[in-house]
Design a protein around this motif. Structure first.
Motif, PDB file in Angstrom:
ATOM      1  N   ALA A   3     -28.932 -10.086  21.258  1.00  0.00           N
ATOM      2  CA  ALA A   3     -28.909  -9.157  19.767  1.00  0.00           C
ATOM      3  C   ALA A   3     -29.672  -8.008  20.875  1.00  0.00           C
ATOM      4  N   TYR A   4     -29.098  -7.206  19.584  1.00  0.00           N
ATOM      5  CA  TYR A   4     -29.804  -5.923  19.664  1.00  0.00           C
ATOM      6  C   TYR A   4     -31.257  -5.679  19.208  1.00  0.00           C
ATOM      7  N   TRP A   5     -31.773  -5.272  19.551  1.00  0.00           N
ATOM      8  CA  TRP A   5     -33.626  -4.779  19.391  1.00  0.00           C
ATOM      9  C   TRP A   5     -33.026  -3.107  18.384  1.00  0.00           C
ATOM     10  N   SER A   6     -32.560  -3.248  16.985  1.00  0.00           N
ATOM     11  CA  SER A   6     -32.611  -2.064  15.906  1.00  0.00           C
ATOM     12  C   SER A   6     -31.705  -3.087  14.906  1.00  0.00           C
ATOM     13  N   LEU A   7     -32.173  -3.355  13.741  1.00  0.00           N
ATOM     14  CA  LEU A   7     -31.642  -4.042  13.240  1.00  0.00           C
ATOM     15  C   LEU A   7     -30.447  -2.160  12.527  1.00  0.00           C
ATOM     16  N   VAL A   8     -29.586  -2.632  12.754  1.00  0.00           N
ATOM     17  CA  VAL A   8     -28.016  -1.659  12.265  1.00  0.00           C
ATOM     18  C   VAL A   8     -27.155  -2.175  10.750  1.00  0.00           C
ATOM     19  N   PRO A   9     -27.761  -1.888   9.521  1.00  0.00           N
ATOM     20  CA  PRO A   9     -27.212  -2.559   8.551  1.00  0.00           C
ATOM     21  C   PRO A   9     -25.581  -2.711   8.329  1.00  0.00           C
ATOM     22  N   ARG A  10     -24.720  -3.589   7.975  1.00  0.00           N
ATOM     23  CA  ARG A  10     -23.279  -3.511   8.449  1.00  0.00           C
ATOM     24  C   ARG A  10     -22.478  -2.469   8.004  1.00  0.00           C
TER      25      ARG A  10
END
Length: 230
Positions: free
Chosen positions: A59-66
């Motif tokens: 997973a990409y480390w930095s959450l991006v909300p949908r």
């Protein structure tokens, strides 16, 4: 906070520990060993899918909300505070039903410019509490898995280094933490209490500046020099 961590794990052992079937391990997406993993890099996550099965994947480390129009937000999302994750727009949906465990070998915190390495006794795997979200730049683009690490107030003597630390998931709370049918907002208080108790087992020592990569980064500074926190 947690903005650097070390990851050098046997992914087969990780899958076994969290009861992830072999068919649900995406080896091709998992990161290579590193002792200096930073936000926006690839990390490993254990999460439960809509199919009810547990998955181990990158997973990409930095959450991006949908709902975000851009992959780059105006504020950092590599960490989410346990006190407010359930109400912050970027994290609320994920807190409710998209929670994850982020395996780590250890992590770093800074006192001023001085880095310290935190790890479990005998270098046992750390189960960091996380959240995940699927994001894509357009309807025609593929979905990308993104994730964040939840932090909590630092326990005991750890506050001498930094006032926050990653929230740990105790073994007896793994099932409820990953269960998508459980509302995460109701879990946060009990998870924070249990995670704080678990974190008291951790050990830490000062290390050299993180200006490269490799196992040498986690080696203690010369033990003949006294460690002065103040």
């Amino acid at each position: 906070m947690c903005r650097r961590f070390a990851l050098d794990l046997d992914w087969d052992a990780v899958a076994s520990q969290f009861a992830v079937d072999e068919d649900d391990v995406r080896v091709d997406t998992l990161p290579q060993p590193s002792y200096n993993i930073a936000p926006t890099q690839n990390i490993g996550v254990v999460a439960q899918g809509k199919d009810g099965r547990r998955h181990l994947t990158g997973a990409y480390w930095s959450l991006v909300p949908r709902w975000s129009a851009s992959k780059v937000l105006s504020y950092p999302t590599y960490n989410a505070r346990v006190e407010s994750a359930h109400v912050k727009p970027a994290f609320a949906e994920s807190t409710k039903s998209m929670r994850a465990i982020i395996p780590a070998s250890g992590y770093y915190e800074w006192k001023g410019r001085r880095p310290f390495y935190f790890h479990a006794p005998h270098d046992e795997l750390l189960s960091l509490a996380g959240l995940y979200s699927w994001w894509r730049s357009s309807p025609a683009s593929p979905w990308q898995l993104t994730a964040t690490i939840i932090t909590c107030p630092a326990a005991d003597e750890f506050v001498k280094v930094h006032d926050r630390m990653p929230l740990l998931v105790p073994r007896n709370m793994v099932a409820s933490w990953l269960d998508r049918s459980v509302d995460g907002a109701a879990l946060l208080d009990s998870m924070r209490e249990a995670g704080t108790m678990l974190s008291r087992r951790l050990q830490f020592h000062e290390v050299a500046p993180l200006n490269s990569d490799g196992k040498r980064l986690i080696q203690p500074l010369d033990s003949t020099e006294p460690m002065r926190l103040f």
